[in-house]
Design a protein around this motif. Structure first.
Motif, short mmCIF file in Angstrom:
data_model
loop_
_atom_site.label_atom_id
_atom_site.label_comp_id
_atom_site.label_asym_id
_atom_site.label_seq_id
_atom_site.Cartn_x
_atom_site.Cartn_y
_atom_site.Cartn_z
N ALA A 54 0.88 -1.16 0.00
CA ALA A 54 0.00 0.00 0.00
C ALA A 54 0.92 1.21 0.00
CB ALA A 54 -0.90 0.00 1.23
N VAL A 55 0.71 2.11 -0.95
CA VAL A 55 1.61 3.25 -1.12
C VAL A 55 0.82 4.54 -1.31
CG1 VAL A 55 3.52 1.90 -2.08
CG2 VAL A 55 1.80 2.82 -3.61
N THR A 56 1.34 5.62 -0.77
CA THR A 56 0.69 6.91 -0.97
C THR A 56 0.99 7.47 -2.35
OG1 THR A 56 2.54 8.06 0.08
CG2 THR A 56 0.62 7.53 1.47
N GLU A 57 2.09 7.03 -2.95
CA GLU A 57 2.48 7.52 -4.27
C GLU A 57 2.81 6.34 -5.17
OE1 GLU A 57 5.72 10.17 -3.46
OE2 GLU A 57 4.44 11.53 -2.35
N ALA A 58 1.81 5.90 -5.92
CA ALA A 58 2.06 4.81 -6.86
C ALA A 58 3.00 5.32 -7.93
CB ALA A 58 0.75 4.33 -7.45
N GLY A 59 3.93 4.52 -8.30
CA GLY A 59 4.91 4.91 -9.31
C GLY A 59 6.00 3.87 -9.37
N GLY A 60 7.22 4.28 -9.03
CA GLY A 60 8.38 3.41 -9.16
C GLY A 60 8.30 2.12 -8.36
N LEU A 61 7.83 2.20 -7.12
CA LEU A 61 7.79 0.97 -6.31
C LEU A 61 6.88 -0.09 -6.91
CD1 LEU A 61 7.86 2.41 -2.68
CD2 LEU A 61 9.65 1.11 -3.81
N PRO A 62 5.61 0.21 -7.17
CA PRO A 62 4.75 -0.81 -7.77
C PRO A 62 5.20 -1.21 -9.18
CG PRO A 62 3.42 0.94 -6.83
CD PRO A 62 4.84 1.41 -6.80
N PHE A 63 5.61 -0.24 -9.98
CA PHE A 63 5.99 -0.53 -11.36
C PHE A 63 7.19 -1.48 -11.42
CE2 PHE A 63 8.46 0.32 -15.20
CZ PHE A 63 7.52 0.04 -16.17
N TYR A 64 8.25 -1.14 -10.71
CA TYR A 64 9.47 -1.94 -10.79
C TYR A 64 9.40 -3.24 -10.00
CZ TYR A 64 11.70 1.78 -13.39
OH TYR A 64 12.02 2.69 -14.36
N ASP A 66 6.51 -5.00 -9.54
CA ASP A 66 5.42 -5.81 -10.11
C ASP A 66 4.59 -6.48 -9.02
OD1 ASP A 66 3.93 -6.65 -12.31
OD2 ASP A 66 4.94 -8.59 -12.36
N TRP A 67 4.56 -5.87 -7.85
CA TRP A 67 3.73 -6.37 -6.75
C TRP A 67 2.31 -5.83 -6.92
CZ3 TRP A 67 6.31 -6.05 -1.27
CH2 TRP A 67 7.49 -6.80 -1.25
N THR A 68 1.35 -6.50 -6.29
CA THR A 68 0.01 -5.96 -6.18
C THR A 68 0.12 -4.68 -5.36
OG1 THR A 68 -1.00 -8.14 -6.27
CG2 THR A 68 -2.30 -6.38 -5.26
N ALA A 69 -0.47 -3.60 -5.86
CA ALA A 69 -0.32 -2.31 -5.17
C ALA A 69 -1.66 -1.62 -4.98
CB ALA A 69 0.62 -1.40 -5.95
N LEU A 70 -1.84 -1.10 -3.80
CA LEU A 70 -2.98 -0.25 -3.48
C LEU A 70 -2.47 1.17 -3.36
CD1 LEU A 70 -5.91 0.29 -2.51
CD2 LEU A 70 -5.08 -0.15 -0.19
N ASP A 71 -2.93 2.04 -4.26
CA ASP A 71 -2.60 3.46 -4.16
C ASP A 71 -3.59 4.05 -3.17
OD1 ASP A 71 -2.33 6.17 -4.41
OD2 ASP A 71 -2.52 6.22 -6.58
N THR A 72 -3.11 4.37 -1.98
CA THR A 72 -3.99 4.81 -0.91
C THR A 72 -4.63 6.17 -1.17
OG1 THR A 72 -2.13 5.70 0.37
CG2 THR A 72 -2.80 3.41 0.81
N TRP A 73 -4.15 6.89 -2.19
CA TRP A 73 -4.75 8.14 -2.60
C TRP A 73 -5.99 7.87 -3.46
CZ3 TRP A 73 -5.20 12.60 -0.73
CH2 TRP A 73 -5.45 13.75 -1.48
N GLY A 74 -6.08 6.63 -3.98
CA GLY A 74 -7.28 6.21 -4.70
C GLY A 74 -7.19 6.22 -6.21
N LEU A 75 -6.01 6.45 -6.76
CA LEU A 75 -5.90 6.53 -8.21
C LEU A 75 -6.12 5.18 -8.89
CD1 LEU A 75 -2.95 9.03 -8.60
CD2 LEU A 75 -5.39 9.48 -8.65
N ASN A 76 -5.85 4.07 -8.19
CA ASN A 76 -6.08 2.76 -8.81
C ASN A 76 -7.08 1.92 -8.01
OD1 ASN A 76 -4.67 1.73 -6.61
ND2 ASN A 76 -3.14 0.65 -7.82
N ASP A 77 -7.87 2.56 -7.20
CA ASP A 77 -8.81 1.82 -6.35
C ASP A 77 -10.18 2.50 -6.40
OD1 ASP A 77 -8.90 -0.32 -4.01
OD2 ASP A 77 -10.06 1.43 -3.39
N ALA A 78 -11.16 1.79 -6.98
CA ALA A 78 -12.49 2.38 -7.14
C ALA A 78 -13.15 2.70 -5.81
CB ALA A 78 -13.37 1.43 -7.96
N GLN A 79 -12.95 1.85 -4.81
CA GLN A 79 -13.58 2.08 -3.51
C GLN A 79 -13.09 3.38 -2.86
OE1 GLN A 79 -13.38 -1.32 -0.88
NE2 GLN A 79 -13.63 -0.06 0.93
N ILE A 80 -11.79 3.58 -2.88
CA ILE A 80 -11.22 4.81 -2.31
C ILE A 80 -11.62 6.02 -3.16
CG2 ILE A 80 -9.10 6.05 -1.72
CD1 ILE A 80 -7.81 3.29 -1.18
#
Length: 168
Positions: A54-64, A66-80
């Motif tokens: 779970a990351v506040t800033e999706a970008g390099g960590l999830p991309f490089y 390749d883990w399942t990532a939750l962008d806690t700001w909601g950019l990739n999560d419909a519920q948030i």
């Protein structure tokens, strides 16, 4: 005349693109998140196990990584995105191996957080990782009120390896 104008506009666009790329490279290429993402992605994991973060800033960590990532700001999560905020229940669903938070408060001092949506999100993360006994593996930043926190789930089968990578 039209071809000259097109050539000039094209040159300006290429120049602007290179300037933007160089700026982003300077900004993100030196803070270690790309390296951390790459090393997390190279970790050997138990058969069938898919690590998550779970990351506040999706970008390099999830991309490089390749883990399942939750962008806690909601950019990739419909519920948030629909609710406009992160809540503990969403984190309870994921139980991430790693939580990375870019917060505007010093360790153990969430009182410095303001009432902005971003600060509310990072306080929610801070409360959740502490309530779930996550271990703080690394904390760094440019000043005491601009910090990146790397929290590791001690129950993760790769907790020690994650902590070693993020603290290096």
């Amino acid at each position: 005349v039209t071809s000259i104008v097109r050539s000039i506009v094209g040159a300006l666009l290429v120049s602007a693109g290179l300037t933007t790329f160089n700026h982003l490279q300077a900004m993100y290429g030196t803070d270690g998140r790309i390296r951390v993402g790459q090393e997390l992605g190279a970790l050997a994991t138990p058969s069938g196990y898919k690590p998550s973060m779970a990351v506040t800033e999706a970008g390099g960590l999830p991309f490089y990584s390749d883990w399942t990532a939750l962008d806690t700001w909601g950019l990739n999560d419909a519920q948030i995105a629909r609710s406009g905020k992160l809540d503990a229940a969403r984190l309870d669903e994921l139980i991430p191996d790693l939580v990375v938070s870019h917060a505007k408060f010093a360790p153990n001092d969430t009182a410095l957080a303001s009432d902005t949506p971003w600060d509310k999100m990072t306080v929610t993360l801070d409360d959740w990782v502490r309530a779930n006994d996550y271990q703080l593996a690394a904390c760094w930043g440019s000043e005491p009120t601009d910090l990146y926190y790397y929290w590791v789930n001690p129950d993760s089968p790769i907790a020690d390896e994650i902590a070693s990578i993020v603290s290096a």
